[in-house]
Design a protein around this motif. Sequence first.
Motif, PDB file in Angstrom:
ATOM      1  N   UNK A  12       4.866  10.200   4.073  1.00  0.00           N
ATOM      2  CA  UNK A  12       4.711   8.744   4.062  1.00  0.00           C
ATOM      3  C   UNK A  12       3.404   8.337   3.400  1.00  0.00           C
ATOM      4  N   UNK A  13       2.343   9.115   3.601  1.00  0.00           N
ATOM      5  CA  UNK A  13       1.055   8.796   2.979  1.00  0.00           C
ATOM      6  C   UNK A  13       1.163   8.873   1.463  1.00  0.00           C
ATOM      7  N   UNK A  14       1.812   9.914   0.960  1.00  0.00           N
ATOM      8  CA  UNK A  14       1.945  10.049  -0.491  1.00  0.00           C
ATOM      9  C   UNK A  14       2.892   8.993  -1.065  1.00  0.00           C
ATOM     10  N   UNK A  15       3.881   8.584  -0.283  1.00  0.00           N
ATOM     11  CA  UNK A  15       4.727   7.474  -0.744  1.00  0.00           C
ATOM     12  C   UNK A  15       3.905   6.194  -0.857  1.00  0.00           C
ATOM     13  N   UNK A  16       3.027   5.956   0.102  1.00  0.00           N
ATOM     14  CA  UNK A  16       2.144   4.805   0.012  1.00  0.00           C
ATOM     15  C   UNK A  16       1.200   4.903  -1.172  1.00  0.00           C
ATOM     16  N   UNK A  17       0.719   6.116  -1.475  1.00  0.00           N
ATOM     17  CA  UNK A  17      -0.165   6.292  -2.633  1.00  0.00           C
ATOM     18  C   UNK A  17       0.537   5.921  -3.933  1.00  0.00           C
ATOM     19  N   UNK A  18       1.792   6.321  -4.064  1.00  0.00           N
ATOM     20  CA  UNK A  18       2.517   6.002  -5.295  1.00  0.00           C
ATOM     21  C   UNK A  18       2.692   4.496  -5.465  1.00  0.00           C
ATOM     22  N   UNK A  19       3.008   3.812  -4.358  1.00  0.00           N
ATOM     23  CA  UNK A  19       3.154   2.353  -4.436  1.00  0.00           C
ATOM     24  C   UNK A  19       1.812   1.697  -4.739  1.00  0.00           C
ATOM     25  N   UNK A  20       0.770   2.137  -4.044  1.00  0.00           N
ATOM     26  CA  UNK A  20      -0.551   1.551  -4.244  1.00  0.00           C
ATOM     27  C   UNK A  20      -1.089   1.835  -5.642  1.00  0.00           C
ATOM     28  N   UNK A  21      -0.734   2.978  -6.225  1.00  0.00           N
ATOM     29  CA  UNK A  21      -1.200   3.306  -7.569  1.00  0.00           C
ATOM     30  C   UNK A  21      -0.683   2.299  -8.593  1.00  0.00           C
ATOM     31  N   UNK A  22       0.613   1.983  -8.506  1.00  0.00           N
ATOM     32  CA  UNK A  22       1.150   0.967  -9.416  1.00  0.00           C
ATOM     33  C   UNK A  22       0.542  -0.397  -9.185  1.00  0.00           C
ATOM     34  N   UNK A  23       0.326  -0.763  -7.910  1.00  0.00           N
ATOM     35  CA  UNK A  23      -0.279  -2.060  -7.609  1.00  0.00           C
ATOM     36  C   UNK A  23      -1.733  -2.124  -8.047  1.00  0.00           C
ATOM     37  N   UNK A  24      -2.427  -0.972  -8.062  1.00  0.00           N
ATOM     38  CA  UNK A  24      -3.815  -0.968  -8.516  1.00  0.00           C
ATOM     39  C   UNK A  24      -3.908  -1.332  -9.996  1.00  0.00           C
ATOM     40  N   UNK A  25      -2.959  -0.861 -10.802  1.00  0.00           N
ATOM     41  CA  UNK A  25      -2.928  -1.254 -12.214  1.00  0.00           C
ATOM     42  C   UNK A  25      -2.716  -2.760 -12.334  1.00  0.00           C
ATOM     43  N   UNK A  26      -1.806  -3.289 -11.524  1.00  0.00           N
ATOM     44  CA  UNK A  26      -1.576  -4.745 -11.521  1.00  0.00           C
ATOM     45  C   UNK A  26      -2.849  -5.480 -11.127  1.00  0.00           C
ATOM     46  N   UNK A  27      -3.534  -4.980 -10.103  1.00  0.00           N
ATOM     47  CA  UNK A  27      -4.765  -5.624  -9.670  1.00  0.00           C
ATOM     48  C   UNK A  27      -5.844  -5.607 -10.727  1.00  0.00           C
ATOM     49  N   UNK A  28      -5.959  -4.501 -11.455  1.00  0.00           N
ATOM     50  CA  UNK A  28      -6.962  -4.428 -12.522  1.00  0.00           C
ATOM     51  C   UNK A  28      -6.672  -5.432 -13.630  1.00  0.00           C
ATOM     52  N   UNK A  29      -5.398  -5.596 -13.974  1.00  0.00           N
ATOM     53  CA  UNK A  29      -5.038  -6.547 -15.029  1.00  0.00           C
ATOM     54  C   UNK A  29      -5.205  -7.985 -14.547  1.00  0.00           C
ATOM     55  N   UNK A  30      -4.823  -8.255 -13.294  1.00  0.00           N
ATOM     56  CA  UNK A  30      -5.013  -9.595 -12.740  1.00  0.00           C
ATOM     57  C   UNK A  30      -6.494  -9.941 -12.674  1.00  0.00           C
ATOM     58  N   UNK A  31      -7.322  -8.971 -12.266  1.00  0.00           N
ATOM     59  CA  UNK A  31      -8.758  -9.216 -12.240  1.00  0.00           C
ATOM     60  C   UNK A  31      -9.315  -9.525 -13.621  1.00  0.00           C
ATOM     61  N   UNK A  32      -8.774  -8.849 -14.643  1.00  0.00           N
ATOM     62  CA  UNK A  32      -9.216  -9.144 -16.012  1.00  0.00           C
ATOM     63  C   UNK A  32      -8.933 -10.588 -16.403  1.00  0.00           C
ATOM     64  N   UNK A  33      -7.807 -11.109 -15.976  1.00  0.00           N
ATOM     65  CA  UNK A  33      -7.422 -12.461 -16.354  1.00  0.00           C
ATOM     66  C   UNK A  33      -8.429 -13.496 -15.860  1.00  0.00           C
ATOM     67  N   UNK A  34      -9.031 -13.244 -14.696  1.00  0.00           N
ATOM     68  CA  UNK A  34      -9.850 -14.273 -14.062  1.00  0.00           C
ATOM     69  C   UNK A  34     -11.340 -13.959 -14.064  1.00  0.00           C
ATOM     70  N   UNK A  35     -11.723 -12.686 -14.171  1.00  0.00           N
ATOM     71  CA  UNK A  35     -13.136 -12.335 -14.224  1.00  0.00           C
ATOM     72  C   UNK A  35     -13.453 -11.858 -15.637  1.00  0.00           C
ATOM     73  N   UNK A  36     -13.546 -12.783 -16.550  1.00  0.00           N
ATOM     74  CA  UNK A  36     -13.632 -12.477 -17.971  1.00  0.00           C
ATOM     75  C   UNK A  36     -15.087 -12.283 -18.389  1.00  0.00           C
TER      76      UNK A  36
END
Length: 304
Positions: free
Chosen positions: A224-248
């Motif tokens: 279950x921990x590694x399943x959470x890591x896989x989900x969080x890994x994809x969301x981390x990429x989304x978070x990095x791109x979203x942060x770029x949009x607003x913290x320019x």
Amino acid sequence: MSTETSTGTDTGSGTTPAVATAAAATVPVTRSAAARSGSVAKLWGPPLVVFAVIVAAWIALAAILDASPPHVLLPSPLRIVVDSFSTETLDGQPNQPITGELLNAIALTMQVALSGLAISIVVGIVWAILMSQARWVERSLFPYAVILQCVPILALVPLIGNTIDYGIEARILVCVLISLFPMVSNTLFGLQSVERSQRELFKLQKASRWTVLTKLQLPNALPAIFAGMRISAGLAIVGAIVGDFFFRRGQPGLGILISNYQSRLQTPELFAAVIVAALLGVLIFLIFGWISKLAVGRWYEPAS
């Protein structure tokens, strides 16, 4: 007499014992190779077929819309590749490739995403362990994890910017806020899914709380921990791109590049940056899936 008959039969058939043994030995190898090829086709066949259908529909639609220059609606895959990475556009005009700035943006985005993911993994596991030790701790802390998941991240952007500035730290914080909940929920689920009989066995042995956690709960929770890591890994990429949009501020990441290409109407470059961002998310998901298989694949077999 029977021995001579048997020998004569073997000689008549033209098959020696050595040849028969070799032929029998090659049968399992051939079958295993066929099984492997069949499993590969079963795994990758459907997504490749869907991908081919999508690309074919894309090319057909782009050919229809390409009749109205300047090709800002839907560029073809060939136009995206040539106009983004070649020194000359598909129309024969001089072009500045985006390879250099795209690689720099990927490096920054990966730095932000992996930093936020590492923090999410540590905080999420510790948070879940605390909640797994007592019901009153879970009732006290789990609602805050739900709040972090439910509050729109865009509503927190001005608060984050005014509190810790608009640099790379703010982008990392956005990654943490987006990718934390899957780690907390999956780890907590794994820790609490231990069978009652196993818990009672440890209780009969008068094992300490630390022994139960390290010898029973955490090993049981690893899938279950590694399943959470896989989900969080994809969301981390989304978070990095979203942060770029607003913290320019500072070096541009993929989010800033996407915003710049959109404002300049550089449609092929915009599509190229979006595709690269999507492939980056898929790549990090596959990497963590591979790590999960290495860590727990030898003893954990999911239900088929």
